[in-house]
Design an enzyme around this catalytic site. Structure first.
Site: not given
Length: 410
Positions: A258, A301, A304, A307, A309-310, A362, A369, A372
């Protein structure tokens, strides 16, 4: 004759302008076709087998493609797509003074809100007044428990994650007086009680074990100057057991690789000087395959969705990998940038993650938010800064401050 010559000259100029416009239009049409073909070749290939995951991926790609199709051709010609700094600063500053009832679910995460907002403002070059900084640090001081750890709010139980957030928030403030709110001796005692014989850390008393605990403890101990060999006995060895067959790291031994856990694992191993225990090449192989071909952002991952945040949790792994691989193999890595497409990541953040009235998200269609906003901006910083060089996508005013690759503070 002079009038005739002028008329002929005007006709030549008019024909030239029309020819130039036609050539430009043809060029734009060719570019649009090329961009469309390029995007089409990057779409998910399902081989005719539909799954819940593939359907979700196709939906995300379609939403991203609408944005790319509307903006990308124009941006590649003019290179002016802006990071809306003023809007983001306005959104972030409002969060420091008053939050709507929608944030009630984060009542136990107040140190996190302080860190996410202050760090984001620092990245954008917006500095808080000394008075404001002291008020934030006083709140942080009010949530240090008697046992030494920091809680999510007054009267709550201490937790390693909120302890990390609290110390990182203080470290993000540039007024020296702010550090006085931390009782380092009690803090060291708390970290020691979270440490287990096998090297792992519990997140809180009788709580779960995962590599977040090791990273949070290592960062806090380093920033506060309380790091000792005994405090992290066997921790590097335990983290190494969390590396999976894919190359990334899971939350604990035997779990799936992850992005967030991988960053925490690698950063903690660097702080503990234990990177020799892991398979660096396999980690690099896993990491480079987490950038999405079509969107340009990162997934957390395998199989998936992208996103925002990654952008940091995955993108931030690459400076760390350069740090540990380059010394023994100086010629095997690119010296001009990180081993991912910094252009594609910046495009995803700028085009797809900016909420119109400020804050970041995201993916398209999601709500903004502070979490993020923080990690999209942190990922943008990683993509803009490599070694001693900067590479800024779009307007040069899009440049933000560099962030520390391990601590993620400015």
């Amino acid at each position: 004759n002079m009038q005739t010559d002028n008329i002929q000259t005007d006709n030549i100029q008019t024909n030239s302008i029309q020819t130039d416009r036609q050539a430009l239009q043809q060029t734009l049409e060719i570019m649009a076709l090329f961009l469309q073909q390029s995007m089409d070749s990057l779409h998910l290939v399902t081989d005719g087998v539909s799954t819940v995951t593939s359907e979700e991926q196709i939906t995300v790609e379609e939403s991203v493609e609408k944005i790319f199709s509307a903006c990308l051709g124009r941006t590649r010609l003019k290179d002016t797509f802006p990071l809306h700094k003023a809007r983001h600063v306005n959104y972030l500053r409002k969060g420091l003074s008053r939050l709507s009832e929608n944030f009630e679910c984060l009542d136990a995460s107040r140190p996190w809100l302080c860190y996410w907002i202050v760090h984001s403002l620092n990245l954008l070059g917006d500095k808080l007044t000394t008075e404001h900084q002291i008020r934030i640090s006083q709140f942080i001081g009010s949530v240090q428990a008697e046992t030494g750890g920091f809680t999510g709010n007054v009267g709550h139980l201490p937790h390693l994650a909120t302890t990390y957030a609290a110390v990182s928030a203080v470290a993000s403030l540039d007024h020296e007086q702010c550090w006085e709110v931390i009782d380092c001796e009690r803090l060291k005692a708390f970290i020691s009680t979270m440490h287990n014989e096998d090297g792992s850390f519990a997140m809180h008393k009788d709580g779960e074990l995962d590599v977040r605990g090791a990273y949070c403890a290592a960062v806090v101990a380093t920033l506060c100057g309380i790091n000792t060999e005994e405090l992290f006995k066997n921790t590097g060895e335990w983290i190494a057991k969390c590396q999976t067959f894919e190359g990334g790291f899971g939350s604990r031994p035997g779990t799936e690789a992850h992005g967030g856990y991988t960053f925490c694992s690698l950063a903690a191993l660097i702080l503990l000087n234990k990177t020799h225990l892991i398979d660096k090449e396999q980690l690099l192989h896993w990491a480079v395959h987490r950038q999405m071909r079509f969107e340009g952002g990162f997934q957390g991952r395998t199989n998936k969705m992208v996103d925002g945040c990654y952008s940091f949790w995955q993108g931030g792994v690459f400076p760390l990998l350069h740090h540990i691989i380059s010394p023994g193999n100086p010629d095997c890595l690119n010296k001009d940038g990180w081993l991912f497409s910094q252009v594609a990541l910046q495009d995803y953040i700028l085009f797809c993650c900016q909420y119109p009235s400020g804050g970041l998200v995201d993916k398209p269609g999601k709500s903004r938010d502070y979490y993020h906003s923080c990690y999209c901006l942190s990922g943008l910083s990683v993509a803009q800064h490599s070694f001693n060089d900067t590479f800024v996508r779009g307007d040069q005013n899009n440049l933000i401050e560099p962030t520390h690759p391990i601590f993620n503070i400015v």
